[in-house]
Enzyme design. Structure first.
Site, PDB file in Angstrom:
ATOM      1  N   ASP A  60      -2.174  -7.983   4.546  1.00  0.00           N
ATOM      2  CA  ASP A  60      -0.740  -8.042   4.226  1.00  0.00           C
ATOM      3  C   ASP A  60      -0.045  -9.244   4.855  1.00  0.00           C
ATOM      4  O   ASP A  60       1.110  -9.522   4.538  1.00  0.00           O
ATOM      5  CB  ASP A  60      -0.035  -6.760   4.692  1.00  0.00           C
ATOM      6  CG  ASP A  60      -0.375  -5.579   3.796  1.00  0.00           C
ATOM      7  OD1 ASP A  60      -0.895  -5.800   2.682  1.00  0.00           O
ATOM      8  OD2 ASP A  60      -0.112  -4.437   4.207  1.00  0.00           O
ATOM      9  N   GLN A  81      -6.114   2.655   2.145  1.00  0.00           N
ATOM     10  CA  GLN A  81      -5.519   3.616   1.210  1.00  0.00           C
ATOM     11  C   GLN A  81      -6.584   4.531   0.613  1.00  0.00           C
ATOM     12  O   GLN A  81      -6.369   5.741   0.486  1.00  0.00           O
ATOM     13  CB  GLN A  81      -4.752   2.883   0.110  1.00  0.00           C
ATOM     14  CG  GLN A  81      -3.534   2.151   0.660  1.00  0.00           C
ATOM     15  CD  GLN A  81      -2.706   1.477  -0.399  1.00  0.00           C
ATOM     16  OE1 GLN A  81      -3.081   1.423  -1.569  1.00  0.00           O
ATOM     17  NE2 GLN A  81      -1.567   0.945   0.004  1.00  0.00           N
ATOM     18  N   ARG A 102       2.675   7.842   6.372  1.00  0.00           N
ATOM     19  CA  ARG A 102       1.716   8.846   6.842  1.00  0.00           C
ATOM     20  C   ARG A 102       2.416   9.943   7.626  1.00  0.00           C
ATOM     21  O   ARG A 102       2.124  11.135   7.433  1.00  0.00           O
ATOM     22  CB  ARG A 102       0.639   8.173   7.692  1.00  0.00           C
ATOM     23  CG  ARG A 102      -0.364   7.390   6.834  1.00  0.00           C
ATOM     24  CD  ARG A 102      -1.039   6.329   7.651  1.00  0.00           C
ATOM     25  NE  ARG A 102      -2.134   5.676   6.948  1.00  0.00           N
ATOM     26  CZ  ARG A 102      -1.998   4.676   6.064  1.00  0.00           C
ATOM     27  NH1 ARG A 102      -0.792   4.246   5.731  1.00  0.00           N
ATOM     28  NH2 ARG A 102      -3.066   4.119   5.498  1.00  0.00           N
ATOM     29  N   SER A 118       3.239   1.554   6.828  1.00  0.00           N
ATOM     30  CA  SER A 118       2.045   2.402   6.707  1.00  0.00           C
ATOM     31  C   SER A 118       2.199   3.676   7.532  1.00  0.00           C
ATOM     32  O   SER A 118       1.868   4.777   7.082  1.00  0.00           O
ATOM     33  CB  SER A 118       0.807   1.654   7.198  1.00  0.00           C
ATOM     34  OG  SER A 118       0.521   0.580   6.360  1.00  0.00           O
ATOM     35  N   SER A 142     -10.633  -0.418   2.239  1.00  0.00           N
ATOM     36  CA  SER A 142      -9.238  -0.100   1.908  1.00  0.00           C
ATOM     37  C   SER A 142      -8.783   1.113   2.695  1.00  0.00           C
ATOM     38  O   SER A 142      -9.359   2.200   2.578  1.00  0.00           O
ATOM     39  CB  SER A 142      -9.109   0.181   0.404  1.00  0.00           C
ATOM     40  OG  SER A 142      -7.944   0.936   0.152  1.00  0.00           O
ATOM     41  N   LYS A 154      -2.563  -6.607  -5.510  1.00  0.00           N
ATOM     42  CA  LYS A 154      -1.458  -6.092  -4.687  1.00  0.00           C
ATOM     43  C   LYS A 154      -0.214  -5.970  -5.569  1.00  0.00           C
ATOM     44  O   LYS A 154      -0.319  -5.905  -6.777  1.00  0.00           O
ATOM     45  CB  LYS A 154      -1.240  -7.005  -3.479  1.00  0.00           C
ATOM     46  CG  LYS A 154      -2.412  -7.004  -2.494  1.00  0.00           C
ATOM     47  CD  LYS A 154      -2.537  -5.649  -1.829  1.00  0.00           C
ATOM     48  CE  LYS A 154      -3.717  -5.580  -0.880  1.00  0.00           C
ATOM     49  NZ  LYS A 154      -3.940  -4.213  -0.388  1.00  0.00           N
ATOM     50  N   ARG A 201       6.573  -9.304  -0.334  1.00  0.00           N
ATOM     51  CA  ARG A 201       6.006 -10.234   0.650  1.00  0.00           C
ATOM     52  C   ARG A 201       6.094 -11.689   0.167  1.00  0.00           C
ATOM     53  O   ARG A 201       6.161 -12.606   0.975  1.00  0.00           O
ATOM     54  CB  ARG A 201       4.578  -9.844   0.999  1.00  0.00           C
ATOM     55  CG  ARG A 201       4.523  -8.453   1.677  1.00  0.00           C
ATOM     56  CD  ARG A 201       3.293  -8.227   2.493  1.00  0.00           C
ATOM     57  NE  ARG A 201       3.056  -6.799   2.659  1.00  0.00           N
ATOM     58  CZ  ARG A 201       3.669  -6.030   3.562  1.00  0.00           C
ATOM     59  NH1 ARG A 201       4.528  -6.541   4.405  1.00  0.00           N
ATOM     60  NH2 ARG A 201       3.405  -4.729   3.626  1.00  0.00           N
ATOM     61  N   GLY A 245       2.132   1.593  -3.659  1.00  0.00           N
ATOM     62  CA  GLY A 245       0.725   1.981  -3.803  1.00  0.00           C
ATOM     63  C   GLY A 245       0.317   3.008  -2.769  1.00  0.00           C
ATOM     64  O   GLY A 245      -0.477   3.911  -3.050  1.00  0.00           O
TER      65      GLY A 245
END
Ligand code: S3P
Length: 433
Positions: A316, A170, A31, A27, A168, A345, A390, A97
């Site tokens: 996650d 996202q 970013r 993540s 979320s 997911k 995962r 995603g």
């Protein structure tokens, strides 16, 4: 480009011991790359995730005219604060995603038209959750009935107040990144707290963001400044080693340099409730993204559950926790409710987790919004992981407690977040052999 399919066979393992580092947080890597691409000047990112998802973000940014150099120890990004270039082909977010949703927010405020597509899994995932607020802000976004590919017609955006229907990070991040390029202020009211890496990242790159009692506000038109940043290890990847140690009698694993951002550490509470010994040492609590050392050891095995309110903070790590539950002594239970998001997911993680763990012997009752697992003796099986990184890692961890060999038909998706996973699994199980 993802590696081609690989069949992996997992042997039962009696002992688990060792020390490991995990790839940079997925993540945070996405970013930092996107923020560096928008910033004025040259940024360096150390510890950037080796996972394919994060390479995908770099490839998309390159296609938008951003100069990026990847050296062994760092990624160097020269920002384009005055705008990206019109891409000459669709951007391919592949399996990611986060790439698609966050980049959509950035592109909505750029004066260009860009299409973002993805692989079969990504093209099944819901995007109305981002296209709808971006449209309200003034962009035009064409989609395939709310799914990818998305064609974003950038525009002069105006700030909005947005309350996503689902918690979320996202969605929040997409809207905040669009808000950075919009006029006026943009506020996101979070229905429940989610990871705050975008807010922290924006501040690191010199933007002002106000977060208070469940709402985050950003003023548009702020110019970001290039930075030298370091990405800590990914706690969601470390969770697999935590589950492996906690689920193996006598098991103990130490993970160095792992991210310990408080919006991500719910998994540690749950591991403790499940009976594991969890020790945390934070190296520098004041850093933009706290990190440190995590030691997890097997102690006890309790029935455990995740409350619906905890789900966004642990979304996650549920596959890793399910693997731990499957490894427990017969009859122990693990229940998750309020987790319908798992169905959208990289795969339908409720039905695919249930199918794989049942194939190894677990008893799993499936609900629309979760599941209840009862531990049973695990045995040999051949597993399909639905092309979901995962699930590959969760099944591989649980497989170490099976009475026979478990074959994973295609283990290559692990490289989406953790290319070194099987090498490290081998090291941690051999070290104690
Ligand atoms: C992520 C947020 C979560 C998570 C995903 C990464 C992020 O997704 O499942 O793996 O980097 O913001 P949602 O925001 O859809 O819950």
């Amino acid at each position: 480009m993802r590696p081609s399919a690989v069949t992996e066979t997992i042997a039962p393992s009696e002992r688990v011991q060792g020390r490991v580092t995990v790839p940079g947080d997925k993540s945070i890597s996405h970013r930092y790359a996107m923020l560096a691409a928008l910033a004025d000047g040259v940024s360096t990112i150390r510890g950037y995730s080796t996972g394919f998802d994060c390479r995908t973000t770099l490839a998309c940014l390159r296609a938008l005219g951003v100069d990026i150099a990847w050296d062994p120890d760092r990624v160097t990004i020269t920002g384009r604060p005055d705008g990206f270039v019109q891409p000459d082909r669709p951007l391919d977010a592949e399996n990611s995603g986060t790439t698609m949703r966050l980049l959509s927010g950035i592109l909505a405020a750029q004066p260009l038209v860009a299409t973002i597509t993805g692989d079969a899994s990504l093209c099944r995932r819901p995007m109305r959750r981002v296209t709808s607020p971006l449209t309200t802000m003034g962009a035009r976004v064409d989609s395939n009935d709310g799914r990818p590919p998305l064609t974003i017609h950038g525009a002069r955006l105006h700030g909005i107040v947005h309350q996503p229907e689902v918690p979320s990070a996202q969605i929040k991040s997409c809207v905040l990144l669009a808000g950075l390029g919009a006029s006026g202020t943009t506020t996101v009211h979070e229905p429940a707290p989610t990871r705050d890496h975008t807010e922290r990242g924006l501040q690191t790159f010199n933007a002002q963001v106000a977060s208070e009692s469940g709402q985050v506000t950003i003023a548009g038109g702020q110019r970001l400044t290039a930075r030298d940043v370091t990405v800590p290890g990914d706690l969601s990847s470390a969770a697999f080693w935590a589950a492996l140690a906690a689920g193996t009698p006598g098991g103990s694993v130490t993970i160095d340099g792992v991210g310990l951002n408080p919006t991500r550490t719910t998994v540690l509470e749950i591991l403790r409730r499940a009976g594991a010994d969890v020790e945390v040492h934070v190296d520098d609590p004041a850093s933009a993204e706290p990190s440190g050392t995590l030691r997890v050891a097997a102690r006890d095995w309790n029935d455990f559950s995740i409350a619906p309110s905890e789900v966004p903070g642990v979304i996650d790590e549920i596959p890793a926790l399910a693997a731990l539950a499957a490894m427990m002594p017969e009859g122990r239970t693990f229940e998750v409710r309020g987790a319908a998001e798992l169905r959208v997911k990289e795969s339908d993680r409720i039905s695919c987790l249930a199918a794989g763990l049942r194939a190894m012997g677990s008893q799993v009752e499936e609900f629309e919004d979760g599941f209840r697992l009862t531990a049973r003796r695990l045995h040999a099986a051949t597993l399909d992981c639905a092309d979901d990184h995962r699930l590959v890692m969760a099944f591989a961890i649980a497989a170490t407690r099976a009475s026979g060999f478990v074959t994973i038909l295609d283990s290559s998706p692990a490289a989406i977040s953790y290319p070194e996973f099987f090498e490290n699994l081998c090291g941690l199980t051999l070290a104690g052999a």
